[in-house]
Design a protein around this motif. Structure first.
Motif, mmCIF file in Angstrom:
data_model
loop_
_atom_site.group_PDB
_atom_site.id
_atom_site.type_symbol
_atom_site.label_atom_id
_atom_site.label_comp_id
_atom_site.label_asym_id
_atom_site.label_seq_id
_atom_site.Cartn_x
_atom_site.Cartn_y
_atom_site.Cartn_z
ATOM 1 N N ASN A 29 0.850 -1.199 0.000
ATOM 2 C CA ASN A 29 0.000 0.000 0.000
ATOM 3 C C ASN A 29 0.884 1.248 0.000
ATOM 4 N N TRP A 30 0.282 2.384 -0.238
ATOM 5 C CA TRP A 30 0.992 3.663 -0.150
ATOM 6 C C TRP A 30 1.518 3.875 1.271
ATOM 7 N N SER A 31 2.591 4.628 1.395
ATOM 8 C CA SER A 31 3.093 4.993 2.721
ATOM 9 C C SER A 31 2.126 5.983 3.382
ATOM 10 N N GLY A 239 -3.911 14.712 1.275
ATOM 11 C CA GLY A 239 -3.873 14.206 2.655
ATOM 12 C C GLY A 239 -2.474 14.205 3.243
ATOM 13 N N ASP A 240 -1.471 14.022 2.379
ATOM 14 C CA ASP A 240 -0.088 14.060 2.880
ATOM 15 C C ASP A 240 0.220 15.446 3.451
ATOM 16 N N VAL A 241 -0.289 16.483 2.783
ATOM 17 C CA VAL A 241 -0.072 17.843 3.269
ATOM 18 C C VAL A 241 -0.783 18.037 4.613
ATOM 19 N N PHE A 270 -8.591 8.359 -7.475
ATOM 20 C CA PHE A 270 -9.218 7.322 -6.656
ATOM 21 C C PHE A 270 -8.259 6.152 -6.553
ATOM 22 N N ASP A 271 -7.958 5.714 -5.350
ATOM 23 C CA ASP A 271 -7.101 4.543 -5.170
ATOM 24 C C ASP A 271 -7.973 3.327 -4.877
ATOM 25 N N LEU A 272 -7.704 2.247 -5.592
ATOM 26 C CA LEU A 272 -8.568 1.065 -5.512
ATOM 27 C C LEU A 272 -7.868 -0.119 -4.857
ATOM 28 N N ARG A 306 -6.227 11.472 6.837
ATOM 29 C CA ARG A 306 -6.794 12.703 6.260
ATOM 30 C C ARG A 306 -7.110 12.596 4.781
ATOM 31 N N TYR A 307 -7.518 11.421 4.367
ATOM 32 C CA TYR A 307 -8.068 11.257 3.021
ATOM 33 C C TYR A 307 -9.505 10.786 3.171
ATOM 34 N N PRO A 308 -10.418 11.258 2.317
ATOM 35 C CA PRO A 308 -11.793 10.771 2.377
ATOM 36 C C PRO A 308 -11.866 9.336 1.861
HETATM 37 C C1 N2P Z 1 -0.313 8.503 0.592
HETATM 38 C C2 N2P Z 1 -0.296 8.922 -0.813
HETATM 39 C C3 N2P Z 1 -1.644 9.143 -1.378
HETATM 40 C C4 N2P Z 1 -1.976 8.326 -2.535
HETATM 41 N N1 N2P Z 1 0.886 8.839 1.268
HETATM 42 C C5 N2P Z 1 -2.009 9.046 -3.832
HETATM 43 N N2 N2P Z 1 -2.843 8.396 -4.749
#
Ligand code: N2P
Length: 363
Positions: A29-31, A239-241, A270-272, A306-308
């Motif tokens: 997954n993303w960090s 959300g990173d910000v 959108f991340d799936l 902090r991402y919806p």
């Molecule tokens: C999370 C990065 C957000 C994902 N650190 C960008 N699609």
């Protein structure tokens, strides 16, 4: 009584190695993209151990996945271009909805948006979504650029602005895929344009600010640099910000961080959640997807990162400060100005990669 206890005893005495081998979920997954407590809870409730790796750009994810045999059971690519390409290459498993009873918790309107590339939503469920924009230190930006509008990519992309901000630290995330569309849009071009003229225009714009850019680094490094105050302007994920702003506030060293959703129109993504076709443990991946789609679990994740998310019934459990933050949940007017990146053809992709290496090298 004893007969009832026997199966339990057998389970407890089973060789640990066999049990462990069968009960591992490999997540990629993303960090900074989950609440660690949620992962622990999954293991507590299911006995499935989670091996959790992270990436911080789509280029890294795609590089790792495109060769096949990644060993991962669950990945979280952005709908376009990465998920779309993996799907086209036959690299994703169709999801078994019977194993995901919480599927019904997903927002049908959001899911319809990604059905454009995944007909019938057969291979992916939205995990989180967001925008691309600027993380800024408003006090430093105001001081360097008196009277500047704090809602535009002009802060970064106008060379005279970048020159004045160079000293306090400009950074750009190292991802042509997630940067070039915003640059094209700022230029007033089609963000998904991939003609030679589009590439030339984007490269010229980037080259003009290059001398003033301190670092072109993965998004995870940008988050850290914003949180410590080392960057005063950085192009990265929303959300990173906002996570960086929270960390900076907690550190209490006078660093204030704000998010700029560009008024020119922000890239929306959108991340799936998806399962690679050769996943070693697709059952565990299904169980994890189903677990994540619970409203309280999703609320915990959104509160942390902090991402919806795409589970509307999680909203009442999201902290008011997060729920009411228009940078986390953009309002309809802001959303109407967003665009979604497409999937450039291979040849255009190669041109983008080449222009990006020239930009990085400063040539
Ligand atoms: C999370 C990065 C957000 C994902 N650190 C960008 N699609």
């Amino acid at each position: 009584m004893l007969r009832r206890l026997l199966p339990l005893l057998a389970l407890l005495l089973a060789p640990a190695s066999v049990a462990a081998q069968e009960r591992v979920l490999n997540v990629y997954n993303w960090s900074d993209y989950i609440d660690p407590a949620v992962v622990e809870r999954f293991t507590r409730e299911t006995g499935i151990r989670v091996r959790y790796d992270v990436y911080d750009s789509l280029e890294t994810l795609e590089g790792r996945l495109s060769a096949g045999r990644s060993g991962y059971d669950l990945i979280v690519p952005t709908s376009e271009p990465t998920f779309a390409r993996l799907l086209r290459a036959g690299a994703l498993l169709p999801l078994d909805r019977a194993r995901i009873p919480n599927w019904g918790n997903l927002d049908p309107t959001l899911m319809a948006r990604v059905a454009v590339i995944d007909p019938g939503n057969r291979h992916g469920a939205i995990y989180l979504w967001g925008t691309v924009g600027l993380g800024i230190r408003p006090d430093l930006v105001r001081a360097a650029l008196p009277g500047v509008a704090l809602d535009s990519l002009d802060i970064l992309m106008k060379p005279e602005n970048a020159r004045r901000l160079a000293r306090c630290g400009i950074m750009v995330m190292d991802s042509p895929t997630d940067v070039l569309p915003s640059v094209l849009r700022w230029l007033g071009r089609d963000p998904n344009g991939h003609s030679d003229a589009d590439h030339r225009a984007a490269e010229a714009a980037l080259r003009a600010i290059r001398p003033h850019v301190r670092a072109i680094v993965p998004s995870s490094a940008i988050l850290d640099a914003l949180a410590t105050g080392e960057a005063c302007v950085a192009l990265t994920y929303s959300g990173d910000v906002i996570q960086a702003a929270t960390r900076a506030r907690e550190a209490n060293r006078g660093v204030e961080v704000g998010y700029v959703m560009p008024r020119e129109g922000a890239q929306l993504w959108f991340d799936l959640m998806a399962i690679p076709a050769d996943a070693p443990n697709p059952e565990a991946a299904h169980a994890f997807i189903n677990f994540l789609l619970q409203p309280d679990v999703m609320a915990a994740i959104t509160n942390q990162v902090r991402y919806p998310n795409a589970v509307p019934t999680s909203r009442p459990m999201v902290a008011a400060a997060v729920r009411d933050d228009r940078n986390v949940f953009p309002d309809d007017a802001a959303l109407a100005r967003t665009f979604v990146a497409g999937t450039p053809p291979r040849e255009a992709e190669r041109a983008r990669t080449r222009l990006w290496s020239r930009f990085k090298a400063g040539r």
